[in-house]
Write a protein that holds these residues in place. Structure first.
Motif, PDB file in Angstrom:
ATOM      1  N   ASP A   1      -8.109   1.724  -7.678  1.00 40.54           N
ATOM      2  CA  ASP A   1      -8.671   0.607  -6.905  1.00 40.54           C
ATOM      3  C   ASP A   1      -7.949  -0.695  -7.220  1.00 40.54           C
ATOM      4  O   ASP A   1      -7.621  -1.477  -6.315  1.00 40.54           O
ATOM      5  N   ALA A   2      -7.691  -0.932  -8.505  1.00 43.40           N
ATOM      6  CA  ALA A   2      -7.015  -2.169  -8.907  1.00 43.40           C
ATOM      7  C   ALA A   2      -5.619  -2.241  -8.318  1.00 43.40           C
ATOM      8  O   ALA A   2      -5.171  -3.321  -7.890  1.00 43.40           O
ATOM      9  N   TYR A   3      -4.929  -1.103  -8.283  1.00 45.76           N
ATOM     10  CA  TYR A   3      -3.568  -1.108  -7.732  1.00 45.76           C
ATOM     11  C   TYR A   3      -3.584  -1.489  -6.261  1.00 45.76           C
ATOM     12  O   TYR A   3      -2.840  -2.404  -5.842  1.00 45.76           O
ATOM     13  N   PHE A   4      -4.364  -0.797  -5.449  1.00 47.65           N
ATOM     14  CA  PHE A   4      -4.294  -1.023  -4.011  1.00 47.65           C
ATOM     15  C   PHE A   4      -5.002  -2.307  -3.557  1.00 47.65           C
ATOM     16  O   PHE A   4      -4.696  -2.832  -2.485  1.00 47.65           O
ATOM     17  N   LYS A   5      -5.893  -2.831  -4.384  1.00 51.45           N
ATOM     18  CA  LYS A   5      -6.572  -4.079  -4.028  1.00 51.45           C
ATOM     19  C   LYS A   5      -5.826  -5.319  -4.521  1.00 51.45           C
ATOM     20  O   LYS A   5      -5.920  -6.384  -3.923  1.00 51.45           O
ATOM     21  N   LYS A   6      -5.075  -5.179  -5.634  1.00 49.23           N
ATOM     22  CA  LYS A   6      -4.431  -6.356  -6.221  1.00 49.23           C
ATOM     23  C   LYS A   6      -2.977  -6.140  -6.588  1.00 49.23           C
ATOM     24  O   LYS A   6      -2.089  -6.883  -6.149  1.00 49.23           O
ATOM     25  N   TYR A   7      -2.686  -5.104  -7.379  1.00 52.24           N
ATOM     26  CA  TYR A   7      -1.379  -5.016  -8.032  1.00 52.24           C
ATOM     27  C   TYR A   7      -0.273  -4.437  -7.160  1.00 52.24           C
ATOM     28  O   TYR A   7       0.904  -4.549  -7.526  1.00 52.24           O
ATOM     29  N   ILE A   8      -0.606  -3.873  -6.018  1.00 49.20           N
ATOM     30  CA  ILE A   8       0.451  -3.365  -5.138  1.00 49.20           C
ATOM     31  C   ILE A   8       1.403  -4.487  -4.735  1.00 49.20           C
ATOM     32  O   ILE A   8       2.611  -4.273  -4.592  1.00 49.20           O
ATOM     33  N   ARG A   9       0.895  -5.690  -4.584  1.00 50.52           N
ATOM     34  CA  ARG A   9       1.758  -6.804  -4.164  1.00 50.52           C
ATOM     35  C   ARG A   9       2.654  -7.294  -5.304  1.00 50.52           C
ATOM     36  O   ARG A   9       3.627  -8.008  -5.069  1.00 50.52           O
ATOM     37  N   PHE A  10       2.327  -6.925  -6.546  1.00 47.58           N
ATOM     38  CA  PHE A  10       3.180  -7.266  -7.682  1.00 47.58           C
ATOM     39  C   PHE A  10       4.140  -6.141  -8.038  1.00 47.58           C
ATOM     40  O   PHE A  10       5.000  -6.311  -8.907  1.00 47.58           O
ATOM     41  N   ASP A  11       4.002  -4.983  -7.414  1.00 47.66           N
ATOM     42  CA  ASP A  11       4.798  -3.808  -7.770  1.00 47.66           C
ATOM     43  C   ASP A  11       6.273  -4.067  -7.470  1.00 47.66           C
ATOM     44  O   ASP A  11       6.673  -4.184  -6.303  1.00 47.66           O
ATOM     45  N   PRO A  12       7.127  -4.147  -8.491  1.00 49.25           N
ATOM     46  CA  PRO A  12       8.537  -4.468  -8.264  1.00 49.25           C
ATOM     47  C   PRO A  12       9.311  -3.356  -7.570  1.00 49.25           C
ATOM     48  O   PRO A  12      10.419  -3.575  -7.101  1.00 49.25           O
ATOM     49  N   SER A  13       8.725  -2.160  -7.499  1.00 40.89           N
ATOM     50  CA  SER A  13       9.411  -1.041  -6.868  1.00 40.89           C
ATOM     51  C   SER A  13       9.178  -0.969  -5.363  1.00 40.89           C
ATOM     52  O   SER A  13       9.919  -0.287  -4.654  1.00 40.89           O
ATOM     53  N   LEU A  14       8.150  -1.638  -4.874  1.00 38.72           N
ATOM     54  CA  LEU A  14       7.683  -1.409  -3.512  1.00 38.72           C
ATOM     55  C   LEU A  14       8.755  -1.626  -2.451  1.00 38.72           C
ATOM     56  O   LEU A  14       8.998  -0.757  -1.609  1.00 38.72           O
ATOM     57  N   THR A  15       9.427  -2.767  -2.467  1.00 36.88           N
ATOM     58  CA  THR A  15      10.418  -3.057  -1.433  1.00 36.88           C
ATOM     59  C   THR A  15      11.578  -2.075  -1.481  1.00 36.88           C
ATOM     60  O   THR A  15      11.993  -1.523  -0.461  1.00 36.88           O
ATOM     61  N   ALA A  16      12.093  -1.816  -2.682  1.00 37.59           N
ATOM     62  CA  ALA A  16      13.237  -0.917  -2.819  1.00 37.59           C
ATOM     63  C   ALA A  16      12.904   0.505  -2.390  1.00 37.59           C
ATOM     64  O   ALA A  16      13.789   1.241  -1.926  1.00 37.59           O
ATOM     65  N   GLN A  17      11.641   0.900  -2.522  1.00 39.85           N
ATOM     66  CA  GLN A  17      11.260   2.263  -2.180  1.00 39.85           C
ATOM     67  C   GLN A  17      11.464   2.579  -0.700  1.00 39.85           C
ATOM     68  O   GLN A  17      11.629   3.735  -0.326  1.00 39.85           O
ATOM     69  N   PHE A  18      11.474   1.562   0.140  1.00 40.75           N
ATOM     70  CA  PHE A  18      11.719   1.783   1.568  1.00 40.75           C
ATOM     71  C   PHE A  18      13.152   2.226   1.833  1.00 40.75           C
ATOM     72  O   PHE A  18      13.450   2.798   2.879  1.00 40.75           O
ATOM     73  N   PHE A  19      14.046   1.977   0.890  1.00 41.00           N
ATOM     74  CA  PHE A  19      15.456   2.265   1.119  1.00 41.00           C
ATOM     75  C   PHE A  19      15.876   3.647   0.645  1.00 41.00           C
ATOM     76  O   PHE A  19      16.963   4.107   0.969  1.00 41.00           O
TER      77      PHE A  19
END
Length: 376
Positions: A65-83
Protein backbone atom coordinates in the motif's frame (compact mmCIF):
# COMPACT_ATOMS: atom_id res chain seq x y z
CA UNK A 1 23.70 -26.25 -9.61
CA UNK A 2 20.13 -26.25 -10.92
CA UNK A 3 17.99 -29.19 -9.80
CA UNK A 4 16.34 -30.37 -13.07
CA UNK A 5 13.49 -32.10 -11.24
CA UNK A 6 12.62 -29.01 -9.20
CA UNK A 7 12.86 -26.79 -12.27
CA UNK A 8 10.57 -29.06 -14.30
CA UNK A 9 8.00 -29.14 -11.49
CA UNK A 10 8.16 -25.36 -11.13
CA UNK A 11 7.64 -24.78 -14.85
CA UNK A 12 4.63 -27.11 -14.72
CA UNK A 13 3.18 -25.16 -11.80
CA UNK A 14 3.67 -21.90 -13.71
CA UNK A 15 1.61 -23.26 -16.59
CA UNK A 16 -1.07 -24.57 -14.22
CA UNK A 17 -1.36 -21.03 -12.86
CA UNK A 18 -2.34 -19.89 -16.36
CA UNK A 19 -5.60 -21.81 -15.84
CA UNK A 20 -6.01 -21.26 -12.10
CA UNK A 21 -4.86 -17.86 -10.85
CA UNK A 22 -5.15 -18.96 -7.21
CA UNK A 23 -1.92 -20.93 -7.75
CA UNK A 24 0.22 -17.85 -8.45
CA UNK A 25 1.19 -17.14 -4.83
CA UNK A 26 2.56 -20.67 -4.43
CA UNK A 27 4.36 -20.34 -7.77
CA UNK A 28 5.98 -17.09 -6.63
CA UNK A 29 7.14 -18.75 -3.41
CA UNK A 30 8.79 -21.56 -5.39
CA UNK A 31 10.26 -19.10 -7.89
CA UNK A 32 11.72 -17.01 -5.06
CA UNK A 33 13.35 -20.10 -3.59
CA UNK A 34 14.70 -21.21 -6.98
CA UNK A 35 16.01 -17.82 -8.11
CA UNK A 36 17.53 -16.92 -4.76
CA UNK A 37 15.51 -14.10 -3.25
CA UNK A 38 13.29 -13.36 -0.28
CA UNK A 39 10.06 -12.04 -1.86
CA UNK A 40 8.47 -11.70 -5.28
CA UNK A 41 5.56 -10.17 -7.17
CA UNK A 42 3.84 -9.74 -10.53
CA UNK A 43 2.58 -6.22 -11.12
CA UNK A 44 2.04 -3.42 -13.63
CA UNK A 45 2.92 0.28 -13.69
CA UNK A 46 2.11 3.13 -16.08
CA UNK A 47 3.30 6.62 -17.00
CA UNK A 48 0.70 8.28 -14.76
CA UNK A 49 2.77 6.89 -11.85
CA UNK A 50 0.15 4.35 -10.91
CA UNK A 51 0.22 0.59 -10.70
CA UNK A 52 -1.18 -2.55 -9.14
CA UNK A 53 0.27 -5.70 -7.62
CA UNK A 54 -1.54 -8.73 -9.05
CA UNK A 55 0.21 -11.50 -7.09
CA UNK A 56 2.75 -11.31 -4.28
CA UNK A 57 4.78 -13.54 -2.00
CA UNK A 58 6.28 -12.46 1.34
CA UNK A 59 5.65 -8.72 1.12
CA UNK A 60 3.63 -7.09 3.90
CA UNK A 61 0.32 -5.60 2.65
CA UNK A 62 1.21 -2.32 4.38
CA UNK A 63 4.42 -2.12 2.32
CA UNK A 64 2.49 -2.74 -0.89
CA UNK A 65 0.00 0.00 0.00
CA UNK A 66 2.79 2.43 0.90
CA UNK A 67 4.55 1.81 -2.40
CA UNK A 68 1.58 2.40 -4.68
CA UNK A 69 0.12 5.26 -2.63
CA UNK A 70 3.36 7.19 -1.99
CA UNK A 71 6.73 5.70 -2.89
CA UNK A 72 6.10 4.74 -6.51
CA UNK A 73 6.75 8.37 -7.45
CA UNK A 74 10.14 8.23 -5.70
CA UNK A 75 11.13 4.91 -7.32
CA UNK A 76 14.34 5.67 -9.27
CA UNK A 77 13.81 2.64 -11.49
CA UNK A 78 10.36 3.55 -12.77
CA UNK A 79 11.22 5.72 -15.79
CA UNK A 80 14.07 3.51 -16.99
CA UNK A 81 11.89 0.41 -16.75
CA UNK A 82 9.85 1.63 -19.73
CA UNK A 83 12.93 1.28 -21.92
CA UNK A 84 13.73 -2.36 -21.21
CA UNK A 85 12.62 -4.86 -23.82
CA UNK A 86 10.07 -7.58 -23.13
CA UNK A 87 11.91 -10.50 -21.56
CA UNK A 88 14.95 -8.40 -20.60
CA UNK A 89 16.30 -8.95 -17.07
CA UNK A 90 17.63 -6.05 -14.98
CA UNK A 91 18.39 -5.03 -11.41
CA UNK A 92 18.97 -1.80 -9.51
CA UNK A 93 22.52 -1.27 -10.79
CA UNK A 94 21.27 -1.43 -14.40
CA UNK A 95 19.28 1.72 -13.63
CA UNK A 96 21.63 3.84 -11.51
CA UNK A 97 24.85 3.50 -9.48
CA UNK A 98 24.19 1.77 -6.18
CA UNK A 99 25.89 4.47 -4.12
CA UNK A 100 23.43 6.95 -5.64
CA UNK A 101 20.51 4.59 -5.04
CA UNK A 102 21.14 4.35 -1.28
CA UNK A 103 21.00 8.15 -1.02
CA UNK A 104 17.45 8.34 -2.40
CA UNK A 105 14.32 8.85 -0.34
CA UNK A 106 12.97 5.67 -1.92
CA UNK A 107 15.78 3.56 -0.47
CA UNK A 108 15.86 5.25 2.95
CA UNK A 109 12.11 5.25 3.59
CA UNK A 110 10.84 2.13 1.77
CA UNK A 111 13.58 -0.29 0.64
CA UNK A 112 15.81 -0.33 3.74
CA UNK A 113 12.93 -0.53 6.28
CA UNK A 114 11.80 -3.68 4.46
CA UNK A 115 15.29 -5.15 4.81
CA UNK A 116 15.86 -5.38 1.07
CA UNK A 117 19.05 -4.68 -0.88
CA UNK A 118 18.16 -5.30 -4.53
CA UNK A 119 15.37 -6.13 -6.97
CA UNK A 120 15.87 -8.35 -10.02
CA UNK A 121 13.08 -7.96 -12.55
CA UNK A 122 11.94 -8.81 -16.06
CA UNK A 123 9.38 -7.11 -18.28
CA UNK A 124 6.61 -9.54 -19.19
CA UNK A 125 4.63 -7.24 -21.49
CA UNK A 126 4.58 -3.55 -22.36
CA UNK A 127 2.82 -0.81 -24.26
CA UNK A 128 3.60 2.87 -24.87
CA UNK A 129 2.10 3.80 -21.52
CA UNK A 130 2.48 0.78 -19.22
CA UNK A 131 4.36 -2.44 -18.56
CA UNK A 132 3.88 -5.69 -16.63
CA UNK A 133 6.77 -7.02 -14.58
CA UNK A 134 7.92 -10.03 -12.59
CA UNK A 135 10.34 -9.10 -9.83
CA UNK A 136 12.27 -10.84 -7.04
CA UNK A 137 13.63 -8.99 -3.99
CA UNK A 138 16.98 -9.74 -2.33
CA UNK A 139 17.49 -9.01 1.36
CA UNK A 140 20.56 -7.33 2.84
CA UNK A 141 22.17 -10.66 3.76
CA UNK A 142 21.77 -11.94 0.19
CA UNK A 143 23.14 -8.71 -1.30
CA UNK A 144 22.98 -7.61 -4.92
CA UNK A 145 21.80 -9.91 -7.70
CA UNK A 146 24.63 -12.06 -9.06
CA UNK A 147 25.18 -14.02 -12.29
CA UNK A 148 23.71 -17.22 -10.84
CA UNK A 149 20.51 -15.41 -9.88
CA UNK A 150 20.25 -13.87 -13.34
CA UNK A 151 20.72 -17.26 -14.99
CA UNK A 152 18.00 -18.83 -12.86
CA UNK A 153 15.70 -15.90 -13.63
CA UNK A 154 16.43 -16.42 -17.32
CA UNK A 155 15.23 -20.03 -17.08
CA UNK A 156 11.83 -18.98 -15.71
CA UNK A 157 10.99 -15.71 -17.48
CA UNK A 158 9.91 -17.22 -20.85
CA UNK A 159 7.45 -19.50 -19.06
CA UNK A 160 6.21 -16.66 -16.83
CA UNK A 161 5.58 -14.55 -19.93
CA UNK A 162 3.64 -17.30 -21.67
CA UNK A 163 1.57 -18.18 -18.59
CA UNK A 164 0.70 -14.56 -17.78
CA UNK A 165 -0.28 -13.83 -21.40
CA UNK A 166 -2.53 -16.88 -21.57
CA UNK A 167 -3.93 -16.24 -18.10
CA UNK A 168 -4.90 -12.69 -19.10
CA UNK A 169 -6.75 -14.06 -22.13
CA UNK A 170 -8.61 -16.89 -20.47
CA UNK A 171 -8.94 -15.73 -16.84
CA UNK A 172 -10.85 -18.80 -15.69
CA UNK A 173 -10.24 -17.93 -12.02
CA UNK A 174 -11.87 -20.71 -9.97
CA UNK A 175 -13.48 -22.53 -12.91
CA UNK A 176 -12.57 -26.21 -13.08
CA UNK A 177 -10.14 -27.15 -15.79
CA UNK A 178 -12.59 -29.74 -17.11
CA UNK A 179 -14.92 -26.96 -18.26
CA UNK A 180 -12.22 -25.44 -20.45
CA UNK A 181 -13.72 -26.44 -23.81
CA UNK A 182 -16.99 -24.65 -23.06
CA UNK A 183 -15.16 -21.57 -21.77
CA UNK A 184 -12.90 -21.31 -24.83
CA UNK A 185 -15.78 -20.69 -27.22
CA UNK A 186 -16.53 -17.44 -25.41
CA UNK A 187 -13.05 -16.00 -25.98
CA UNK A 188 -12.17 -13.38 -28.57
CA UNK A 189 -8.76 -15.01 -29.02
CA UNK A 190 -8.49 -17.97 -31.34
CA UNK A 191 -7.73 -21.20 -29.49
CA UNK A 192 -6.65 -24.55 -30.96
CA UNK A 193 -6.00 -27.81 -29.10
CA UNK A 194 -3.43 -29.81 -31.08
CA UNK A 195 -1.78 -33.20 -30.95
CA UNK A 196 1.98 -33.57 -31.35
CA UNK A 197 1.64 -33.69 -35.15
CA UNK A 198 -0.31 -30.42 -35.30
CA UNK A 199 -3.65 -32.17 -35.87
CA UNK A 200 -6.56 -29.98 -34.69
CA UNK A 201 -8.49 -31.74 -31.92
CA UNK A 202 -10.53 -28.65 -31.01
CA UNK A 203 -10.93 -25.08 -32.27
CA UNK A 204 -13.13 -22.37 -30.85
CA UNK A 205 -15.31 -19.99 -32.87
CA UNK A 206 -12.63 -17.29 -33.15
CA UNK A 207 -10.08 -19.89 -34.31
CA UNK A 208 -12.40 -21.15 -37.01
CA UNK A 209 -12.86 -17.58 -38.26
CA UNK A 210 -9.06 -17.28 -38.62
CA UNK A 211 -8.99 -20.48 -40.66
CA UNK A 212 -11.83 -19.31 -42.86
CA UNK A 213 -9.93 -16.07 -43.55
CA UNK A 214 -6.71 -18.06 -44.26
CA UNK A 215 -4.52 -14.95 -44.11
CA UNK A 216 -2.55 -15.88 -40.98
CA UNK A 217 -3.35 -19.56 -40.41
CA UNK A 218 -4.49 -22.44 -42.58
CA UNK A 219 -5.08 -26.19 -42.43
CA UNK A 220 -3.50 -28.96 -44.45
CA UNK A 221 -5.30 -32.28 -43.91
CA UNK A 222 -6.69 -30.80 -40.68
CA UNK A 223 -3.18 -29.95 -39.42
CA UNK A 224 -2.68 -26.38 -38.26
CA UNK A 225 0.00 -24.34 -40.02
CA UNK A 226 0.97 -20.69 -40.30
CA UNK A 227 0.87 -19.11 -43.75
CA UNK A 228 4.26 -17.47 -43.15
CA UNK A 229 6.95 -20.19 -43.71
CA UNK A 230 9.19 -19.08 -40.83
CA UNK A 231 6.26 -18.93 -38.41
CA UNK A 232 5.11 -22.36 -39.61
CA UNK A 233 8.52 -23.86 -38.78
CA UNK A 234 8.60 -22.23 -35.35
CA UNK A 235 5.13 -23.52 -34.61
CA UNK A 236 6.13 -27.07 -35.59
CA UNK A 237 9.26 -26.90 -33.42
CA UNK A 238 7.44 -25.71 -30.31
CA UNK A 239 4.60 -28.17 -30.82
CA UNK A 240 7.05 -31.07 -31.07
CA UNK A 241 8.77 -29.89 -27.90
CA UNK A 242 5.45 -29.57 -26.05
CA UNK A 243 4.91 -33.33 -26.32
CA UNK A 244 8.07 -33.75 -24.27
CA UNK A 245 6.66 -31.91 -21.27
CA UNK A 246 6.70 -28.46 -19.72
CA UNK A 247 10.47 -28.04 -19.47
CA UNK A 248 11.02 -29.00 -23.11
CA UNK A 249 9.25 -25.91 -24.46
CA UNK A 250 12.01 -23.37 -24.97
CA UNK A 251 12.13 -19.62 -25.44
CA UNK A 252 10.89 -19.88 -29.03
CA UNK A 253 7.49 -20.70 -27.60
CA UNK A 254 6.94 -17.19 -26.28
CA UNK A 255 4.66 -15.08 -28.48
CA UNK A 256 5.58 -16.68 -31.81
CA UNK A 257 5.04 -14.01 -34.52
CA UNK A 258 2.71 -15.46 -37.13
CA UNK A 259 3.26 -12.92 -39.89
CA UNK A 260 6.06 -10.62 -41.03
CA UNK A 261 3.74 -8.44 -43.10
CA UNK A 262 3.11 -4.84 -42.04
CA UNK A 263 -0.14 -4.45 -40.12
CA UNK A 264 -0.54 -8.18 -39.42
CA UNK A 265 0.68 -8.29 -35.83
CA UNK A 266 -0.58 -11.74 -34.87
CA UNK A 267 1.15 -13.92 -32.28
CA UNK A 268 0.62 -17.41 -30.89
CA UNK A 269 1.22 -18.48 -27.26
CA UNK A 270 1.68 -22.19 -26.55
CA UNK A 271 0.38 -23.89 -23.39
CA UNK A 272 1.62 -27.49 -22.89
CA UNK A 273 -1.13 -29.88 -21.79
CA UNK A 274 1.03 -32.84 -20.77
CA UNK A 275 1.20 -32.53 -16.98
CA UNK A 276 -0.37 -31.06 -13.87
CA UNK A 277 -3.91 -29.73 -13.90
CA UNK A 278 -3.70 -29.45 -17.71
CA UNK A 279 -3.27 -33.19 -18.30
CA UNK A 280 -7.02 -33.86 -18.03
CA UNK A 281 -7.76 -31.30 -20.74
CA UNK A 282 -5.13 -32.73 -23.07
CA UNK A 283 -6.19 -36.30 -22.46
CA UNK A 284 -9.80 -35.49 -23.20
CA UNK A 285 -8.83 -34.28 -26.69
CA UNK A 286 -5.62 -36.31 -27.26
CA UNK A 287 -3.88 -32.92 -27.33
CA UNK A 288 -0.38 -31.98 -26.20
CA UNK A 289 -0.75 -28.21 -26.48
CA UNK A 290 -3.22 -25.35 -26.58
CA UNK A 291 -2.39 -22.57 -29.04
CA UNK A 292 -3.78 -19.12 -28.19
CA UNK A 293 -3.76 -16.77 -31.20
CA UNK A 294 -4.19 -13.03 -30.66
CA UNK A 295 -3.56 -9.74 -32.40
CA UNK A 296 -1.30 -7.23 -30.73
CA UNK A 297 -0.83 -3.54 -31.41
CA UNK A 298 2.58 -2.12 -32.19
CA UNK A 299 3.17 0.26 -29.32
CA UNK A 300 4.82 3.62 -29.81
CA UNK A 301 7.86 4.29 -27.62
CA UNK A 302 7.54 5.88 -24.19
CA UNK A 303 7.30 9.66 -24.93
CA UNK A 304 10.90 10.53 -24.02
CA UNK A 305 12.51 7.30 -25.23
CA UNK A 306 13.45 8.70 -28.64
CA UNK A 307 15.33 11.63 -27.10
CA UNK A 308 16.97 9.43 -24.48
CA UNK A 309 18.44 7.12 -27.11
CA UNK A 310 19.33 9.96 -29.47
CA UNK A 311 21.35 11.87 -26.85
CA UNK A 312 22.63 8.77 -25.01
CA UNK A 313 21.45 9.86 -21.60
CA UNK A 314 22.37 7.80 -18.54
CA UNK A 315 19.61 6.25 -16.39
CA UNK A 316 20.17 8.93 -13.73
CA UNK A 317 19.85 11.66 -16.36
CA UNK A 318 16.69 10.01 -17.64
CA UNK A 319 15.12 10.28 -14.18
CA UNK A 320 15.91 14.00 -14.01
CA UNK A 321 14.67 14.57 -17.56
CA UNK A 322 11.40 12.81 -16.78
CA UNK A 323 10.97 14.94 -13.66
CA UNK A 324 11.61 18.14 -15.67
CA UNK A 325 8.59 17.23 -17.80
CA UNK A 326 6.40 16.87 -14.72
CA UNK A 327 7.47 19.56 -12.23
CA UNK A 328 9.23 22.92 -12.40
CA UNK A 329 12.41 24.07 -10.66
CA UNK A 330 15.41 22.34 -9.14
CA UNK A 331 14.00 22.19 -5.57
CA UNK A 332 10.80 20.51 -6.74
CA UNK A 333 12.69 18.06 -8.95
CA UNK A 334 14.95 17.14 -6.02
CA UNK A 335 11.92 16.61 -3.77
CA UNK A 336 10.16 14.50 -6.40
CA UNK A 337 13.17 12.24 -6.97
CA UNK A 338 14.34 12.11 -3.37
CA UNK A 339 17.86 13.34 -4.20
CA UNK A 340 19.83 16.47 -3.37
CA UNK A 341 19.52 19.72 -5.32
CA UNK A 342 23.25 19.54 -6.06
CA UNK A 343 22.78 16.13 -7.71
CA UNK A 344 19.87 17.49 -9.78
CA UNK A 345 21.98 20.43 -10.95
CA UNK A 346 24.84 18.13 -11.95
CA UNK A 347 22.55 15.91 -14.02
CA UNK A 348 20.84 18.92 -15.60
CA UNK A 349 24.17 20.35 -16.70
CA UNK A 350 25.07 17.01 -18.26
CA UNK A 351 21.72 16.88 -20.06
CA UNK A 352 22.14 20.44 -21.33
CA UNK A 353 25.59 19.57 -22.63
CA UNK A 354 24.34 16.50 -24.51
CA UNK A 355 21.20 18.12 -25.97
CA UNK A 356 22.65 21.55 -26.76
CA UNK A 357 20.00 23.53 -24.85
CA UNK A 358 20.55 25.80 -21.84
CA UNK A 359 17.16 26.08 -20.13
CA UNK A 360 14.58 23.64 -18.79
CA UNK A 361 11.92 25.30 -20.95
CA UNK A 362 13.97 24.63 -24.10
CA UNK A 363 14.53 21.04 -22.95
CA UNK A 364 10.76 20.52 -22.66
CA UNK A 365 10.26 21.90 -26.18
CA UNK A 366 12.95 19.58 -27.52
CA UNK A 367 11.34 16.50 -25.98
CA UNK A 368 7.89 17.57 -27.14
CA UNK A 369 9.18 17.85 -30.70
CA UNK A 370 10.66 14.34 -30.54
CA UNK A 371 7.44 12.91 -29.11
CA UNK A 372 5.09 14.58 -31.62
CA UNK A 373 5.18 11.80 -34.26
CA UNK A 374 3.80 9.38 -31.67
CA UNK A 375 1.00 11.58 -30.39
CA UNK A 376 -2.64 10.57 -30.70
Amino acid sequence: MVDPEFLSQLIGDIYDAALDSSLWVGVLEQATQFIGGTAAGIYWKDITVQGELHYVYNVEPSSVDAYFKKYIRFDPSLTAQFFFKVGEIYNTTNVLPYDEFVETTFYKEWVKPNGWADHLAATLDKSATSFAQFGVFRNERQGLADDDMRQRMHLLVPHMRRAVSIGNVIDLQKEKAGSLSDALNGLDAGVFLLDKHGHIAFSNIAAQALLDDATILRTVNNNLSAVDPHAAQLLRNVLAAASGGDGAVGVDGVAIPLSSKLGQNWVADILPLTSGARRQIGGRHSAVAAVFVRKVSMAAPYPIEVAVRQFRLTPSEVRVLDAVLKVSGVPKIAETLGISEATVKTHLQNIFGKTGVRRQADLIKLIAADARPFAG
